[in-house]
Design a protein around this motif. Structure first.
Motif, PDB file in Angstrom:
ATOM      1  N   GLY A 109       0.829  -1.194   0.000  1.00 37.40           N
ATOM      2  CA  GLY A 109       0.000   0.000   0.000  1.00 37.40           C
ATOM      3  C   GLY A 109       0.857   1.234   0.000  1.00 37.40           C
ATOM      4  O   GLY A 109       2.076   1.177  -0.145  1.00 37.40           O
ATOM      5  N   VAL A 110       0.220   2.358   0.174  1.00 38.36           N
ATOM      6  CA  VAL A 110       0.901   3.658   0.208  1.00 38.36           C
ATOM      7  C   VAL A 110       1.443   3.870   1.625  1.00 38.36           C
ATOM      8  O   VAL A 110       0.713   3.737   2.604  1.00 38.36           O
ATOM      9  CB  VAL A 110      -0.064   4.785  -0.202  1.00 38.36           C
ATOM     10  N   PHE A 111       2.733   4.176   1.709  1.00 40.57           N
ATOM     11  CA  PHE A 111       3.379   4.406   2.998  1.00 40.57           C
ATOM     12  C   PHE A 111       2.750   5.619   3.668  1.00 40.57           C
ATOM     13  O   PHE A 111       2.523   6.623   2.999  1.00 40.57           O
ATOM     14  CB  PHE A 111       4.885   4.627   2.778  1.00 40.57           C
ATOM     15  N   PRO A 112       2.412   5.543   4.949  1.00 44.22           N
ATOM     16  CA  PRO A 112       2.782   4.583   5.972  1.00 44.22           C
ATOM     17  C   PRO A 112       1.763   3.453   6.202  1.00 44.22           C
ATOM     18  O   PRO A 112       1.911   2.693   7.148  1.00 44.22           O
ATOM     19  CB  PRO A 112       2.887   5.446   7.236  1.00 44.22           C
ATOM     20  N   ASN A 113       0.766   3.333   5.350  1.00 45.26           N
ATOM     21  CA  ASN A 113      -0.265   2.295   5.519  1.00 45.26           C
ATOM     22  C   ASN A 113       0.201   0.983   4.896  1.00 45.26           C
ATOM     23  O   ASN A 113      -0.383   0.509   3.912  1.00 45.26           O
ATOM     24  CB  ASN A 113      -1.588   2.772   4.910  1.00 45.26           C
ATOM     25  N   VAL A 114       1.246   0.405   5.467  1.00 49.32           N
ATOM     26  CA  VAL A 114       1.884  -0.767   4.864  1.00 49.32           C
ATOM     27  C   VAL A 114       2.000  -1.953   5.815  1.00 49.32           C
ATOM     28  O   VAL A 114       2.671  -2.933   5.497  1.00 49.32           O
ATOM     29  CB  VAL A 114       3.288  -0.402   4.317  1.00 49.32           C
ATOM     30  N   SER A 115       1.346  -1.874   6.969  1.00 52.06           N
ATOM     31  CA  SER A 115       1.494  -2.940   7.955  1.00 52.06           C
ATOM     32  C   SER A 115       0.142  -3.503   8.367  1.00 52.06           C
ATOM     33  O   SER A 115      -0.797  -2.750   8.645  1.00 52.06           O
ATOM     34  CB  SER A 115       2.226  -2.418   9.195  1.00 52.06           C
ATOM     35  N   ARG A 116       0.072  -4.820   8.427  1.00 54.19           N
ATOM     36  CA  ARG A 116      -1.141  -5.487   8.910  1.00 54.19           C
ATOM     37  C   ARG A 116      -1.406  -5.150  10.383  1.00 54.19           C
ATOM     38  O   ARG A 116      -2.520  -5.287  10.852  1.00 54.19           O
ATOM     39  CB  ARG A 116      -1.005  -6.998   8.739  1.00 54.19           C
ATOM     40  N   THR A 117      -0.378  -4.730  11.121  1.00 59.74           N
ATOM     41  CA  THR A 117      -0.541  -4.390  12.536  1.00 59.74           C
ATOM     42  C   THR A 117      -1.041  -2.961  12.729  1.00 59.74           C
ATOM     43  O   THR A 117      -1.394  -2.587  13.841  1.00 59.74           O
ATOM     44  CB  THR A 117       0.789  -4.537  13.301  1.00 59.74           C
ATOM     45  N   CYS A 152      23.132  -0.537   8.466  1.00 59.90           N
ATOM     46  CA  CYS A 152      23.126  -0.328   7.017  1.00 59.90           C
ATOM     47  C   CYS A 152      22.543   1.039   6.730  1.00 59.90           C
ATOM     48  O   CYS A 152      21.588   1.468   7.380  1.00 59.90           O
ATOM     49  CB  CYS A 152      22.279  -1.394   6.310  1.00 59.90           C
ATOM     50  N   ARG A 153      23.137   1.714   5.764  1.00 61.20           N
ATOM     51  CA  ARG A 153      22.651   3.012   5.298  1.00 61.20           C
ATOM     52  C   ARG A 153      22.227   2.846   3.833  1.00 61.20           C
ATOM     53  O   ARG A 153      22.868   2.127   3.071  1.00 61.20           O
ATOM     54  CB  ARG A 153      23.737   4.084   5.412  1.00 61.20           C
ATOM     55  N   TYR A 154      21.152   3.556   3.471  1.00 61.49           N
ATOM     56  CA  TYR A 154      20.526   3.417   2.157  1.00 61.49           C
ATOM     57  C   TYR A 154      20.365   4.783   1.500  1.00 61.49           C
ATOM     58  O   TYR A 154      19.986   5.751   2.153  1.00 61.49           O
ATOM     59  CB  TYR A 154      19.137   2.796   2.302  1.00 61.49           C
ATOM     60  N   ALA A 155      20.612   4.834   0.184  1.00 60.22           N
ATOM     61  CA  ALA A 155      20.408   6.062  -0.576  1.00 60.22           C
ATOM     62  C   ALA A 155      19.770   5.723  -1.922  1.00 60.22           C
ATOM     63  O   ALA A 155      20.153   4.738  -2.541  1.00 60.22           O
ATOM     64  CB  ALA A 155      21.742   6.785  -0.794  1.00 60.22           C
ATOM     65  N   PRO A 156      18.843   6.544  -2.350  1.00 60.26           N
ATOM     66  CA  PRO A 156      18.076   7.460  -1.530  1.00 60.26           C
ATOM     67  C   PRO A 156      17.281   6.691  -0.476  1.00 60.26           C
ATOM     68  O   PRO A 156      17.015   5.500  -0.641  1.00 60.26           O
ATOM     69  CB  PRO A 156      17.136   8.154  -2.524  1.00 60.26           C
ATOM     70  N   PRO A 157      16.865   7.379   0.590  1.00 52.97           N
ATOM     71  CA  PRO A 157      16.150   6.676   1.657  1.00 52.97           C
ATOM     72  C   PRO A 157      14.759   6.241   1.202  1.00 52.97           C
ATOM     73  O   PRO A 157      14.182   6.815   0.291  1.00 52.97           O
ATOM     74  CB  PRO A 157      16.050   7.736   2.760  1.00 52.97           C
ATOM     75  N   GLY A 158      14.255   5.218   1.869  1.00 55.79           N
ATOM     76  CA  GLY A 158      12.888   4.759   1.630  1.00 55.79           C
ATOM     77  C   GLY A 158      11.966   5.236   2.735  1.00 55.79           C
ATOM     78  O   GLY A 158      12.287   6.157   3.472  1.00 55.79           O
ATOM     79  N   ASN A 159      10.812   4.566   2.825  1.00 59.31           N
ATOM     80  CA  ASN A 159       9.810   4.868   3.844  1.00 59.31           C
ATOM     81  C   ASN A 159       9.355   6.329   3.768  1.00 59.31           C
ATOM     82  O   ASN A 159       9.354   7.049   4.761  1.00 59.31           O
ATOM     83  CB  ASN A 159      10.314   4.500   5.240  1.00 59.31           C
ATOM     84  N   ILE A 160       8.971   6.724   2.559  1.00 63.62           N
ATOM     85  CA  ILE A 160       8.539   8.100   2.286  1.00 63.62           C
ATOM     86  C   ILE A 160       7.015   8.141   2.271  1.00 63.62           C
ATOM     87  O   ILE A 160       6.378   7.401   1.515  1.00 63.62           O
ATOM     88  CB  ILE A 160       9.074   8.591   0.916  1.00 63.62           C
ATOM     89  N   ASP A 161       6.438   8.998   3.085  1.00 59.34           N
ATOM     90  CA  ASP A 161       4.980   9.146   3.130  1.00 59.34           C
ATOM     91  C   ASP A 161       4.422   9.424   1.740  1.00 59.34           C
ATOM     92  O   ASP A 161       4.984  10.222   0.974  1.00 59.34           O
ATOM     93  CB  ASP A 161       4.578  10.284   4.064  1.00 59.34           C
ATOM     94  N   GLY A 162       3.308   8.763   1.424  1.00 60.52           N
ATOM     95  CA  GLY A 162       2.612   8.992   0.167  1.00 60.52           C
ATOM     96  C   GLY A 162       3.143   8.188  -1.002  1.00 60.52           C
ATOM     97  O   GLY A 162       2.609   8.294  -2.110  1.00 60.52           O
ATOM     98  N   ARG A 163       4.172   7.394  -0.787  1.00 60.43           N
ATOM     99  CA  ARG A 163       4.740   6.574  -1.867  1.00 60.43           C
ATOM    100  C   ARG A 163       4.596   5.097  -1.536  1.00 60.43           C
ATOM    101  O   ARG A 163       4.411   4.719  -0.390  1.00 60.43           O
ATOM    102  CB  ARG A 163       6.217   6.912  -2.073  1.00 60.43           C
TER     103      ARG A 163
END
Length: 166
Positions: A109-117, A152-163
């Motif tokens: 789904g669209v982040f942050p609505n991505v968890s069954r919890t 671990c570091r990631y680029a570009p970062p993830g977990n972006i609202d609305g994506r």
């Protein structure tokens, strides 16, 4: 149920520089990431030495201070952390596998609505790992006594609202 933590702002940062993992642990960490990304149908990550350097600095800080928390500095990258105790040797695949195990609670789904919890942080390591727009990773493992820390570091970062992760 506690409210999910707020999403982070995106900061402009220097582009990661492609490099090669410097040892077999790093190569295995990259392979573990990319195996799951392949299963999710997203492009593989490339290793970035500058991200590895950042991750190593934070892993050393956590080991040295006996803390376990995300880096509060505004470094502009995504970050996954793992820790293990007990004096056993953890494989790179087991460490990354704990993040991948969050997939059991993942809801596409669209982040942050991505968890069954109902709490995105329950799947936040997994979504960062498979975030389609992330292209580079750098990781480091530090060990002291019976404790190990993987950062671990990631680029570009993830977990972006609305994506969406992918």
């Amino acid at each position: 149920m506690r409210p999910p933590p707020p999403a982070r702002d995106i900061l402009p940062i220097e582009a990661p520089r492609d490099s090669r993992p410097s040892d077999s642990v790093e190569a295995r960490l990259l392979a573990a990431h990319n195996a799951e990304r392949d299963r999710a149908g997203v492009p593989p990550l490339r290793w970035a030495e500058n991200l590895e350097t950042e991750a190593r600095g934070w892993a050393r800080e956590l080991i040295g201070t006996n803390r376990f928390t995300h880096d509060p500095t505004r470094h502009g990258h995504g970050e996954n952390l793992w820790t293990g105790w007990g004096g056993r040797v953890w494989t790179p695949e087991e460490m990354v596998g704990e993040w991948i195990a969050e997939k059991a609670n993942y809801r596409h789904g669209v982040f942050p609505n991505v968890s069954r919890t109902g709490n995105w942080s329950d799947v936040g390591h997994y979504t960062q790992l498979v975030w389609r727009d992330t292209t580079h990773v750098g990781c480091a493992v530090e060990t002291r006594g019976d404790r190990s820390v993987l950062a671990c570091r990631y680029a570009p970062p993830g977990n972006i609202d609305g994506r969406m992760a992918w």
